[in-house]
Design an enzyme around this catalytic site. Structure first.
Site, PDB file in Angstrom:
ATOM      1  N   ARG A   1     -15.061   5.770 -13.340  1.00  0.00           N
ATOM      2  CA  ARG A   1     -14.227   4.645 -13.737  1.00  0.00           C
ATOM      3  C   ARG A   1     -15.092   3.395 -13.858  1.00  0.00           C
ATOM      4  NH1 ARG A   1     -10.846   3.232  -8.242  1.00  0.00           N
ATOM      5  NH2 ARG A   1      -9.975   1.611  -9.545  1.00  0.00           N
TER       6      ARG A   1
ATOM      7  N   THR B   1       8.153  12.125   0.502  1.00  0.00           N
ATOM      8  CA  THR B   1       8.237  11.831  -0.925  1.00  0.00           C
ATOM      9  C   THR B   1       8.964  12.957  -1.641  1.00  0.00           C
ATOM     10  OG1 THR B   1       6.090  10.808  -0.656  1.00  0.00           O
ATOM     11  CG2 THR B   1       6.906  11.005  -2.889  1.00  0.00           C
TER      12      THR B   1
ATOM     13  N   HIS C   1      -7.591  -7.521 -14.745  1.00  0.00           N
ATOM     14  CA  HIS C   1      -6.445  -6.688 -15.119  1.00  0.00           C
ATOM     15  C   HIS C   1      -5.779  -6.141 -13.853  1.00  0.00           C
ATOM     16  CE1 HIS C   1      -4.073  -3.438 -16.892  1.00  0.00           C
ATOM     17  NE2 HIS C   1      -4.707  -2.588 -16.115  1.00  0.00           N
TER      18      HIS C   1
ATOM     19  N   HIS D   1      -8.443   7.702   3.181  1.00  0.00           N
ATOM     20  CA  HIS D   1      -8.550   8.707   2.116  1.00  0.00           C
ATOM     21  C   HIS D   1      -9.085   8.076   0.824  1.00  0.00           C
ATOM     22  CE1 HIS D   1      -4.072   7.897   1.039  1.00  0.00           C
ATOM     23  NE2 HIS D   1      -4.853   7.146   0.314  1.00  0.00           N
ATOM     24  N   HIS D   2      -9.173   6.748   0.800  1.00  0.00           N
ATOM     25  CA  HIS D   2      -9.808   6.093  -0.350  1.00  0.00           C
ATOM     26  C   HIS D   2     -11.328   6.099  -0.211  1.00  0.00           C
ATOM     27  CE1 HIS D   2      -6.035   4.378  -1.961  1.00  0.00           C
ATOM     28  NE2 HIS D   2      -5.668   4.402  -0.710  1.00  0.00           N
TER      29      HIS D   2
ATOM     30  N   HIS E   1      -3.554   0.534   1.256  1.00  0.00           N
ATOM     31  CA  HIS E   1      -2.659   1.665   1.083  1.00  0.00           C
ATOM     32  C   HIS E   1      -1.196   1.292   1.250  1.00  0.00           C
ATOM     33  CE1 HIS E   1      -2.060   5.622  -0.252  1.00  0.00           C
ATOM     34  NE2 HIS E   1      -1.041   5.653   0.582  1.00  0.00           N
TER      35      HIS E   1
ATOM     36  N   TYR F   1       2.605   1.238  -1.469  1.00  0.00           N
ATOM     37  CA  TYR F   1       4.024   1.503  -1.247  1.00  0.00           C
ATOM     38  C   TYR F   1       4.859   0.244  -1.426  1.00  0.00           C
ATOM     39  CZ  TYR F   1       2.365   6.000  -0.006  1.00  0.00           C
ATOM     40  OH  TYR F   1       1.769   7.224  -0.088  1.00  0.00           O
TER      41      TYR F   1
ATOM     42  N   SER G   1       2.638 -16.719  -0.596  1.00  0.00           N
ATOM     43  CA  SER G   1       3.869 -16.591  -1.364  1.00  0.00           C
ATOM     44  C   SER G   1       4.596 -15.292  -1.032  1.00  0.00           C
ATOM     45  CB  SER G   1       3.547 -16.667  -2.850  1.00  0.00           C
ATOM     46  OG  SER G   1       4.585 -16.123  -3.602  1.00  0.00           O
ATOM     47  N   SER G   2       3.867 -14.150  -1.003  1.00  0.00           N
ATOM     48  CA  SER G   2       4.593 -12.899  -0.743  1.00  0.00           C
ATOM     49  C   SER G   2       5.065 -12.822   0.696  1.00  0.00           C
ATOM     50  CB  SER G   2       3.787 -11.637  -1.056  1.00  0.00           C
ATOM     51  OG  SER G   2       2.596 -11.898  -1.608  1.00  0.00           O
TER      52      SER G   2
ATOM     53  N   GLU H   1      -0.015  -1.438   0.569  1.00  0.00           N
ATOM     54  CA  GLU H   1       0.232  -2.207  -0.651  1.00  0.00           C
ATOM     55  C   GLU H   1       0.751  -1.314  -1.777  1.00  0.00           C
ATOM     56  OE1 GLU H   1       0.224  -5.271  -1.560  1.00  0.00           O
ATOM     57  OE2 GLU H   1       0.127  -5.103  -3.756  1.00  0.00           O
TER      58      GLU H   1
ATOM     59  N   SER I   1      17.391   5.106  -7.275  1.00  0.00           N
ATOM     60  CA  SER I   1      18.499   5.708  -6.516  1.00  0.00           C
ATOM     61  C   SER I   1      19.842   5.137  -6.961  1.00  0.00           C
ATOM     62  CB  SER I   1      18.324   5.458  -5.017  1.00  0.00           C
ATOM     63  OG  SER I   1      17.057   5.904  -4.604  1.00  0.00           O
TER      64      SER I   1
ATOM     65  N   LYS J   1      12.663  12.690  -1.258  1.00  0.00           N
ATOM     66  CA  LYS J   1      13.282  11.723  -2.168  1.00  0.00           C
ATOM     67  C   LYS J   1      13.514  12.348  -3.539  1.00  0.00           C
ATOM     68  CE  LYS J   1      13.008   7.535  -1.592  1.00  0.00           C
ATOM     69  NZ  LYS J   1      13.395   6.523  -0.612  1.00  0.00           N
TER      70      LYS J   1
ATOM     71  N   TRP K   1     -10.862  -4.852  -8.562  1.00  0.00           N
ATOM     72  CA  TRP K   1      -9.781  -5.478  -7.792  1.00  0.00           C
ATOM     73  C   TRP K   1      -9.911  -5.147  -6.314  1.00  0.00           C
ATOM     74  CZ3 TRP K   1      -5.452  -4.034  -4.854  1.00  0.00           C
ATOM     75  CH2 TRP K   1      -5.251  -2.665  -4.701  1.00  0.00           C
TER      76      TRP K   1
ATOM     77  N   ASP L   1      23.718 -16.759  -0.718  1.00  0.00           N
ATOM     78  CA  ASP L   1      22.379 -17.035  -1.253  1.00  0.00           C
ATOM     79  C   ASP L   1      21.380 -16.379  -0.315  1.00  0.00           C
ATOM     80  OD1 ASP L   1      20.001 -18.246  -2.338  1.00  0.00           O
ATOM     81  OD2 ASP L   1      21.292 -19.779  -3.202  1.00  0.00           O
TER      82      ASP L   1
END
Lengths: 386, 186, 517
Positions: C441, C319, C67, C293-294, C244, C248, C160-161, C246, C259, C322, C132, C96
């Protein structure tokens, strides 16, 4: 008039009833303050941040909703044309900054306190393995495994019955007993994968990392039983390795240690007696089945079919059927197998239980080798006698 | 802007970006030694340093630091392994020797490797080992037993708030790993 | 003539047209979203009440793992790339993407990558079951055989990315219409450029991490194996160095979308355009120095914990800027509340709630209590679902007339919004409480004290799952029989794609570049 008063009274009653319900409900909704100084300070800090964040939310969302109502097209058909203000932008960069400094200071103080495990009164080594905890009292000659006590769920799982047990999945066969008001240091490590040892009420959580040792500490002011769980995904039965800590007065703790020592002596004696006598196949098979279903069936399945390739089948396996591989079979059960979930059962079961379970594995489910492993064989194997 | 020019510009930028990608891929691997250096400086995880030389600095007779020894035998390792003393109290700066006992209880030759770890992690900066069995692998034949020496001293600069150091050894069975790499090099 | 294009399967296989590729990305991500969502349904069904009712624990772990992987790499990231493909050339006045053939390739890798990943569900030993985050050694020494397919799949989607990101950067730097200076670009383009830089910086690190896993598993290295002198914690450092930023990568383009939409429906220019750009860039820069921090519970020295705590809390400043700017954009505007606007407002509110729990999680001493509980699950779902997914949903409603020339049914759109809004909160808000109450979790069964919240979350999740099918229905209905869109369906919409192009946008646009004043 009287009717009105009655109405007001009943309304007040209703409101206070609802309010008390809300208060009651929020008590269940929030973090538990716990019993130790550090857990309570963590709780206070948590509450402080919650209120600060709520305050910010009220202001920001309040302005936003005001704008949504007042500045909708029907109320404000002509939009303003400004789109910039350096002054305002500096202000709202600075304010969060100040709020954050205000939050950081108590956090730093608490963190320094939490990380100070110096001068402990007693030290306990906590070792996580798939899927149980092992506790070793370094100042006393006491060590044991702590397993989930809630029975494995069978096909005819009875939800009502299971969950009527308040400690469903949070109970163990042997609890970790510690004295109150003493600084207890935990040295946390792991045998296989990463686990994490957590007791919310004590405010203690530390990862158990294979090959490395971590330390943390607690000092519990109040006797009681405190429950937690493994919090780092550690494989199939991750959700089934609870932590239970029982804090008792010093005298009771001393008595418990003494009792544990007596038990150990008695167990050694019983093991020696068991090893001395010869067991017949039937008796070994009966005991073996019992041990197998309790310790092995979670992975290798009751019918020995396993879930290959993670948990190999024992039924028809070469190790469990070929006579020349019997030593290997005993070795795996006693010492475990590197790089797999197969734990070392040598220190978790008695020699008689080990002999019985190995005999069972070599004779059940059509393995029918007729091999009989005696407790004495296990004893000899463990001693390294050639 | 002519088409050819823009194609060239694109190529140049793509090459640069691919260089960044390649650089970051290598950086991931560079993190491995960087992390070790970082650990050595900060004591993350209590990784101990390699062999140290005993430099007779001043011995701090005023202080005593308790050093506890822990041993863990990993699964699949048929050895008995324990310190001969559970803990010692030492003066910072003094050279000490302790021994560890190991016995191969299996019926085969087994190669063992002990991995040290110190808690609290920053203590690793002050515990210096001049001689340790953990620097090498041990080969024990069936039934063989040995006493293994470990010489160490605690740096006299150790902060006052560290009163207890725990030195833990996790013993792994590396027989198969050694055999397979030996097979590969043959 | 201008709209000439090949037809049939060949059009899609060989296309180099940014609009076709954009559509394929969007449809692919939606399919992945449904598959990942189906797995979420399995998880929530199992957690509906205590006990093991539907799946056994190993399969449950596979479900949580798959998932997460599918939602992150298969749904959210490709949907953002899809939006980028459709919108960036039109918004900067380019004909293009700069590298159209690479564009085709970067899309067509994805179906193969995910077929590989999904095929692991049918393998002996089951699909990857280590979360994951695939922490070693659970994923290396103890991983199932299908782990190797997972590694290959991650490599493919990484390539790909990276190609997608390179394409975006080159397009934006080299293909802007005359007069379209960097500081005139729509914010969506800006957020995407910054995202693209994050992608080319961190996807290779992820590739490095899985390569080390592969060599640890099969070629005798010991990067993460303590027995050979490696360190399992190092895996976490490398993973979160990718992980991390990732986060963002998944949210920044949604910032851009919100926006654009809020400004359009407030009929007012975006407040503080340049500070929005700088805030986005500083969030991206800060994301490189907060990864640990993880990992507050792995036993870092206190100096490390303090550094990562403070750096993380700093992210709240840009943040916050924004969020304040969005509110200021609405202020004294002349707002209407069509479906895209509703989703964008919900995005701002719910993402901010996720930000609040983010600040809480950043505080190391309290994080010891939150870490690896459902509180964390609630936090990142609040930033991902009402963040990234609502952002994409708003974008689809907003630009659908531009893409298809058809309008969706506004009434159905509003029903979809309120349905999603209620279901999202019903699903994820109770998770805060079960986490605070002490539920870890990634567990398939739990104590009775967590039962009420889990039941609520499950009911919410089923409603949320159903709402996605409703969304599909609305979109298909709009494409097949929607009202024809006017060239400018939204009164306040600005930008080249609205001002210089009709609805639907022709197959080839801006063959001669427009002049931007």
């Amino acid at each position: 008039m009287a009717i009105r008063r009655k109405l007001i009274a009943s309304l007040t009653a209703l409101v206070s009833f609802v309010l008390s319900g809300v208060v009651q409900a929020t008590a269940d909704l929030n973090m538990r303050p716990g019993v130790t100084e550090t857990s309570q300070e963590a709780y206070d800090l948590h509450m402080m941040v919650v209120w600060v964040m709520t305050g910010i939310a009220v202001v920001v969302f309040g302005l936003m909703f005001y704008s949504i109502i007042a500045h909708r097209k029907s109320n404000n058909p002509k939009p303003a044309t400004w789109s910039h203000s350096t002054k305002v932008e500096i202000v709202w960069t600075a304010i969060p900054f100040i709020i954050l400094i205000f939050l950081t200071i108590p956090a730093i103080k608490l963190l320094i306190k939490m990380e100070d495990a110096s001068d402990p009164d007693i030290s306990i080594q906590v070792t996580g393995s798939q899927w149980k905890w092992h506790y070793k009292y370094l100042d006393h000659n006491v060590e044991f495994y702590s397993n989930l006590k809630t029975p494995q769920q069978e096909a005819n799982f009875d939800l009502e019955k299971a969950t009527s047990n308040a400690n469903y999945l949070l109970e163990v066969d042997k609890e970790l007993v510690i004295p109150v008001n003493k600084k207890v240091r935990f040295l946390v490590t792991a045998d296989d994968v990463i686990h994490s040892w957590w007791v919310p009420e004590l405010g203690v959580k530390k990862d158990a990392i294979p090959g490395f040792i971590n330390e943390t500490w607690t000092s519990v002011p109040k006797p009681g039983t405190y429950r937690g769980q493994c919090t780092e995904l550690c494989g199939k039965w991750h959700g089934f390795m609870p932590v239970v800590v029982r804090a008792v007065p010093q005298a009771e703790f001393d008595a418990w240690i003494a009792q544990k020592n007596d038990e150990r002596v008695a167990a050694e004696k019983a093991a020696a007696e068991a090893a001395a006598k010869s067991w017949d196949l039937d008796k070994l098979m009966t005991l073996g089945e019992e041990v197998y279903n309790a310790k092995c069936a979670a992975c290798h399945k009751v019918d020995g079919s396993g879930t290959p390739p993670l948990f190999p089948a024992l039924k028809g396996s070469e190790i469990a059927t070929k006579a020349e591989r019997m030593d290997e079979h005993i070795g795996i059960v006693v010492n475990g197998k590197t790089g797999t979930a197969m734990a070392a059962f040598g220190s978790q079961l008695t020699d008689a239980e080990l002999a019985a379970v190995i005999t069972y594995e070599r004779n059940a489910w059509g393995n029918e080798t007729g091999d009989v492993v005696q407790p004495a064989d296990i004893q000899a194997f463990k001693a390294g006698n050639q | 802007m002519s088409e050819q020019k823009s194609v060239n510009q694109n190529k140049k930028l793509v090459m640069r970006l691919i260089a960044v990608v390649g650089g970051m891929f290598l950086f991931a691997f560079a993190l491995v030694p960087l992390y070790d250096v970082f650990c050595e400086i900060t004591g993350i995880n209590g990784k101990t340093r390699g062999q140290a030389l005993y430099q007779a600095k001043k011995i701090d007779r005023e202080r005593l630091v308790t050093i506890e020894f822990l041993t863990n035998v990993n699964r699949g390792m048929p050895w008995e392994f324990k310190p001969t003393v559970g803990s010692v109290k030492v003066h910072p700066g003094e050279l000490n020797e302790v021994t560890f006992y190991a016995k191969n209880k299996s019926r085969e030759t087994v190669i063992g490797q002990s991995i040290p770890s110190i808690s609290p992690g920053e203590g690793a900066l002050y515990l210096n080992k001049t001689e340790c069995f953990c620097f090498d692998q041990q080969v024990l034949t069936a039934g063989e037993q040995i006493e293994m020496p470990m010489k160490f001293y605690v740096d006299s600069d150790i902060p006052k708030d560290i009163t207890h150091l725990t030195l833990s050894y996790q013993l792994y069975n590396v027989t198969d790993a050694v055999k397979s790499t030996a097979g590969a090099t043959k | 003539m201008a709209d000439h294009h090949p037809t049939g399967i060949k059009r899609w296989l060989f296309t180099t047209n940014h609009k076709d590729i954009g559509s394929m990305y969007l449809w692919f991500s939606f399919i992945m979203f449904l598959i990942g969502g189906a797995m979420a349904m399995v998880i929530r069904a199992e957690l509906y009440q205590p006990g093991l009712q539907f799946v056994e624990p190993n399969f449950f772990n596979s479900m949580t793992t798959m998932h997460g992987l599918i939602m992150v790499f298969g749904a959210v990231m490709p949907s953002m790339v899809g939006l980028a493909n459709w919108l960036i050339p039109m918004q900067i006045g380019a004909p293009d993407m700069a590298l159209p053939r690479m564009n085709n390739w970067s899309f067509w890798i994805l179906p193969f990558a995910f077929t590989l990943l999904l095929s692991s569900l049918f393998m002996d030993g089951g699909a990857p079951n280590f979360g994951w985050t695939f922490y070693a050694p659970l994923s290396t020494t103890y991983g199932p055989p299908s782990t190797d397919f997972f590694i290959l799949g991650v490599h493919m989607m990484g390539i790909s990315s990276i190609m997608g990101a390179i394409n975006v950067i080159v397009t934006v730097f080299n293909m802007r219409a005359p007069g379209m200076t960097l500081m005139k670009m729509p914010l969506f383009v800006w957020t995407w450029v910054i995202t693209a830089f994050l992608l080319i910086m961190v996807m290779p690190v992820l590739a490095g991490a899985v390569t080390m896993m592969l060599t640890d598993r099969h070629f005798g290295t010991d990067f993460f194996n303590a027995a050979g002198g490696g360190d399992p914690v190092m895996f976490q450092h490398i993973f979160w160095f990718f992980g991390h930023p990732e986060v963002y990568i998944m949210i920044l383009p949604a910032f851009g979308v919100a926006s654009e939409i809020i400004a359009a429906f407030a009929r007012k220019k975006l407040f503080g355009y340049s500070s929005m750009v700088y805030a986005t860039a500083s969030i991206a820069l800060l994301s490189f120095i907060v990864w640990a921090h993880h990992m507050f519970t792995v036993g870092m020295p206190i100096a490390g914990e303090l550094f990562f705590m403070i750096a993380t809390m700093l992210i709240a400043v840009p943040t916050g800027v924004k969020v304040f700017n969005w509110v200021a954009t609405m202020w004294q505007g002349s707002m209407t509340f069509e479906t895209p606007m509703l989703f964008s407002i919900a995005f701002v509110i719910l993402f901010t709630i996720g930000g609040f729990s983010g600040v809480m999680l950043a505080m190391a001493p309290v994080d010891f209590q939150y870490h690896d509980t459902y509180f964390v699950v609630a936090h990142f779902h609040y930033v991902l679902f009402p963040g990234a997914i609502f952002g994409t949903t708003a974008a689809v409603y907003y630009w659908l007339p531009k893409w298809t020339g058809k309008m969706y049914n506004e009434k159905l759109g509003k029903i979809h919004f309120w349905w999603s809004m209620i279901a999202v909160n019903l699903t994820f808000f109770p998770m805060h409480f079960s986490g605070l109450a002490g539920m870890p979790r990634r567990i398939p069964d739990y104590n009775m004290m967590f039962a009420a919240f889990n039941q609520l979350a499950s009911i919410g999740a089923f409603a949320l799952g159903l709402s996605q099918l409703f969304f599909l229905f609305i979109i298909i209905k709009a494409i097949r029989s929607g009202k024809k869109a006017e060239d400018k369906p939204w009164e306040g919409a600005t930008g080249l794609e609205w001002d210089a192009l009709p609805c639907p946008a022709p197959y080839h646009t801006f063959d001669t570049p427009p002049q931007v004043k």
